[in-house]
Design a protein around this motif. Structure first.
Motif, mmCIF file in Angstrom:
data_model
loop_
_atom_site.group_PDB
_atom_site.id
_atom_site.type_symbol
_atom_site.label_atom_id
_atom_site.label_comp_id
_atom_site.label_asym_id
_atom_site.label_seq_id
_atom_site.Cartn_x
_atom_site.Cartn_y
_atom_site.Cartn_z
ATOM 1 N N SER A 62 0.828 -1.194 0.000
ATOM 2 C CA SER A 62 0.000 0.000 0.000
ATOM 3 C C SER A 62 0.867 1.250 0.000
ATOM 4 C CB SER A 62 -0.899 -0.011 1.231
ATOM 5 O OG SER A 62 -0.136 -0.268 2.387
ATOM 6 N N ASP A 63 2.029 1.221 0.613
ATOM 7 C CA ASP A 63 2.921 2.365 0.674
ATOM 8 C C ASP A 63 4.308 1.802 0.961
ATOM 9 O OD1 ASP A 63 2.889 1.634 3.349
ATOM 10 O OD2 ASP A 63 1.270 3.033 3.796
ATOM 11 N N ASP A 64 5.183 2.584 1.570
ATOM 12 C CA ASP A 64 6.501 2.026 1.858
ATOM 13 C C ASP A 64 6.567 1.455 3.278
ATOM 14 O OD1 ASP A 64 6.426 4.315 3.303
ATOM 15 O OD2 ASP A 64 8.276 5.191 2.477
ATOM 16 N N SER A 65 5.405 1.082 3.824
ATOM 17 C CA SER A 65 5.359 0.594 5.201
ATOM 18 C C SER A 65 5.853 -0.840 5.336
ATOM 19 C CB SER A 65 3.918 0.648 5.712
ATOM 20 O OG SER A 65 3.115 -0.231 4.948
ATOM 21 N N GLY A 66 6.050 -1.527 4.190
ATOM 22 C CA GLY A 66 6.451 -2.915 4.271
ATOM 23 C C GLY A 66 5.319 -3.821 4.687
ATOM 24 N N LEU A 67 4.096 -3.369 4.445
ATOM 25 C CA LEU A 67 2.925 -4.191 4.758
ATOM 26 C C LEU A 67 2.064 -4.322 3.512
ATOM 27 C CD1 LEU A 67 1.979 -2.601 8.207
ATOM 28 C CD2 LEU A 67 3.038 -4.832 7.835
ATOM 29 N N PRO A 68 1.355 -5.440 3.358
ATOM 30 C CA PRO A 68 0.533 -5.609 2.152
ATOM 31 C C PRO A 68 -0.736 -4.768 2.210
ATOM 32 C CG PRO A 68 0.224 -7.474 3.628
ATOM 33 C CD PRO A 68 1.289 -6.611 4.250
ATOM 34 N N ASP A 69 -1.310 -4.477 1.041
ATOM 35 C CA ASP A 69 -2.664 -3.913 0.974
ATOM 36 C C ASP A 69 -3.625 -4.887 1.629
ATOM 37 O OD1 ASP A 69 -2.426 -1.525 -0.362
ATOM 38 O OD2 ASP A 69 -2.501 -2.469 -2.351
ATOM 39 N N VAL A 70 -4.664 -4.352 2.270
ATOM 40 C CA VAL A 70 -5.619 -5.248 2.931
ATOM 41 C C VAL A 70 -6.890 -5.372 2.091
ATOM 42 C CG1 VAL A 70 -6.971 -5.662 5.029
ATOM 43 C CG2 VAL A 70 -4.699 -4.600 5.186
ATOM 44 N N VAL A 71 -7.141 -6.570 1.620
ATOM 45 C CA VAL A 71 -8.382 -6.868 0.893
ATOM 46 C C VAL A 71 -8.940 -8.181 1.450
ATOM 47 C CG1 VAL A 71 -9.456 -7.277 -1.343
ATOM 48 C CG2 VAL A 71 -7.496 -5.729 -1.176
ATOM 49 N N PRO A 72 -9.937 -8.111 2.319
ATOM 50 C CA PRO A 72 -10.477 -9.337 2.921
ATOM 51 C C PRO A 72 -11.208 -10.210 1.914
ATOM 52 C CG PRO A 72 -11.107 -7.374 4.177
ATOM 53 C CD PRO A 72 -10.554 -6.899 2.861
ATOM 54 N N GLY A 103 -2.673 -9.289 4.721
ATOM 55 C CA GLY A 103 -3.299 -8.842 3.468
ATOM 56 C C GLY A 103 -4.773 -9.219 3.389
ATOM 57 N N LEU A 104 -5.125 -10.314 4.053
ATOM 58 C CA LEU A 104 -6.529 -10.744 4.059
ATOM 59 C C LEU A 104 -7.317 -10.095 5.195
ATOM 60 C CD1 LEU A 104 -5.889 -14.529 3.355
ATOM 61 C CD2 LEU A 104 -7.203 -12.979 1.872
ATOM 62 N N GLY A 105 -6.631 -9.291 6.013
ATOM 63 C CA GLY A 105 -7.305 -8.644 7.139
ATOM 64 C C GLY A 105 -7.642 -9.616 8.270
ATOM 65 N N VAL A 106 -6.930 -10.754 8.334
ATOM 66 C CA VAL A 106 -7.157 -11.732 9.412
ATOM 67 C C VAL A 106 -6.205 -11.392 10.565
ATOM 68 C CG1 VAL A 106 -7.010 -14.176 10.050
ATOM 69 C CG2 VAL A 106 -7.844 -13.533 7.773
ATOM 70 N N ARG A 107 -6.741 -11.200 11.758
ATOM 71 C CA ARG A 107 -5.915 -10.785 12.898
ATOM 72 C C ARG A 107 -5.037 -11.930 13.408
ATOM 73 N NH1 ARG A 107 -10.744 -8.811 14.498
ATOM 74 N NH2 ARG A 107 -10.974 -10.447 16.071
ATOM 75 N N THR A 108 -3.769 -11.617 13.716
ATOM 76 C CA THR A 108 -2.864 -12.603 14.321
ATOM 77 C C THR A 108 -2.193 -12.056 15.586
ATOM 78 O OG1 THR A 108 -0.921 -11.828 13.099
ATOM 79 C CG2 THR A 108 -2.269 -13.544 12.041
ATOM 80 N N GLY A 109 -2.170 -10.735 15.722
ATOM 81 C CA GLY A 109 -1.463 -10.115 16.850
ATOM 82 C C GLY A 109 0.035 -10.005 16.636
ATOM 83 N N VAL A 110 0.520 -10.444 15.471
ATOM 84 C CA VAL A 110 1.969 -10.470 15.241
ATOM 85 C C VAL A 110 2.428 -9.184 14.558
ATOM 86 C CG1 VAL A 110 3.849 -11.672 14.055
ATOM 87 C CG2 VAL A 110 1.979 -12.984 15.082
ATOM 88 N N ASP A 111 3.537 -8.641 15.043
ATOM 89 C CA ASP A 111 4.164 -7.479 14.425
ATOM 90 C C ASP A 111 5.176 -7.996 13.401
ATOM 91 O OD1 ASP A 111 6.084 -5.462 13.859
ATOM 92 O OD2 ASP A 111 5.549 -4.405 15.700
#
Ligand code: HMG
Ligand code: MG
Length: 311
Positions: free
Chosen positions: A2-12, A275-283
């Motif tokens: 999504s940006d340079d955050s190093g995280l995927p776009d979220v699309v459930p 990316g799927l918007g499933v919560r894991t609590g993991v950073d």
């Protein structure tokens, strides 16, 4: 991204659980297979960093015969050396009563026994037959429950066996059923050599549910030998499973099954679930930092794609 955050776009996607429990096995399944002996203090720091990254279950080691798995011969030192984070569970593997006595002495709260779905692997990994493995586990499970522990039952070779080839599904279901019947809280379906494909996963889970094993008592444990681990995980989630085993950095294997390679990498799993918007609590960033640090300690790059992309 999504940006340079190093995280995927979220699309459930519809039909997936809102939350997944990741059962982290890197310090056990990963390190049991390392050729080099990893210093005890590195193992302790690894476990503590995994918990700090938000993993809710961090498998620590195994109370097995130290001459069978010398890599984990320091299990007592590791288990008693870890500073416990609140709310995190730290299970250990225990095959027999001698192992249970060691676990009780160490003050362990959760254990896992580990069964085989095939005769050959039962002999090779446990020195028992398919029929006699439960005789070894029964007093362990009873004793552990009397001591207030939770008990998971692993089942290896659920989808294929390097010596026996195809594993009949009824054999896997029977072993899972026996583990639940002797008192295990849950089972974990091991694709020890990483040969499964999603259709196999879906029909096995359906068979287990039809045989009275509830979805919240089923975990999945994929090794990634044939690159199928993430696809198999998604199939399991679509079947309603909410506990997934994985190994930080993709370490892993089984010293008694040479064709077993690394487990599903926790980072690859978290990238998909984020990316799927499933919560894991993991950073994810903290976890990648931990695996990059461990790879330096081991002197070789992490096999995880996400670690390599982000580290
Ligand atoms: P055995 O030789 O049949 O045991 O081994 P035994 O009861 O005959 O005892 C022989 C000697 O070993 C005795 O010593 C015991 O005290 C000692 P002696 O009295 O002769 O001096 N001993 C022990 N010492 C310490 N801790 C113990 C213990 N047990 C016996 N717990 C046993 C049977 C099951 C112990 C052996 O086969 C073993 O240790 N196997 C472990 C193999 C292993 O750890 N494999 C990897 C984990 S499974 C895995 O990775 C798969 C998984 O990831 C899922 C998947 O991917 O499929 C979970
Ligand atoms: Mg394994």
């Amino acid at each position: 991204m999504s940006d340079d955050s190093g995280l995927p776009d979220v699309v459930p996607l519809p039909g997936l659980p809102a939350e997944v429990t990741i059962w982290e096995v890197g310090a056990r399944d990963g390190l049991q297979n390392e050729a080099a002996v990893v210093p005890t203090e590195v193992k302790i720091e690894f476990v503590e960093r995994l918990a700090a990254a938000g993993l809710p279950v961090v498998e620590v080691s195994s109370f097995v015969r130290p001459d069978w798995v010398p890599q984990l011969a320091d299990a007592l030192e590791v288990v008693t050396g870890v500073d416990h984070a609140p709310g995190v569970r730290y299970p250990v593997l225990v095959p027999n009563e001698r192992g249970l006595a060691r676990a009780i002495d160490a003050g362990v709260g959760d254990i896992a026994v580990f069964a085989s779905a095939t005769e050959t692997f039962a002999q090779r990994n446990l020195n028992r037959s398919l029929d006699t493995q439960m005789q070894m586990f029964r007093p362990v499970v009873e004793g552990a429950r009397d001591s207030g522990m939770s008990v998971r039952g692993y089942v290896s070779m659920c989808f294929g066996d390097p010596w026996e080839g195809r594993v009949p599904r009824h054999q896997v279901v029977a072993v899972c059923r026996e583990l639940i019947d002797i008192g295990c809280d849950s089972v974990s379906l091991g694709d020890t050599i990483g040969v499964a494909t999603p259709g196999q996963v879906i029909v096995l889970i359906a068979d287990l549910v039809a045989n009275g094993i509830p979805l919240d008592g089923i975990g999945v444990h994929f090794h990634d030998t044939y690159g199928q681990a993430l696809a198999n995980t998604l199939a399991a989630l679509q079947s309603g499973v909410t506990t997934v085993d994985s190994s930080a950095g993709g370490l892993g294997g089984c010293p008694y099954a040479e064709s077993a390679t690394g487990n599903l990498a926790t980072e690859d799993l978290v990238w998909m679930l984020d990316g799927l918007g499933v919560r894991t609590g993991v950073d994810l960033r903290e976890l990648v930092g931990t695996s990059a640090w461990l790879a330096e300690q081991l002197g070789r790059p992490s096999p995880s794609r996400v670690v390599r992309a982000l580290a």
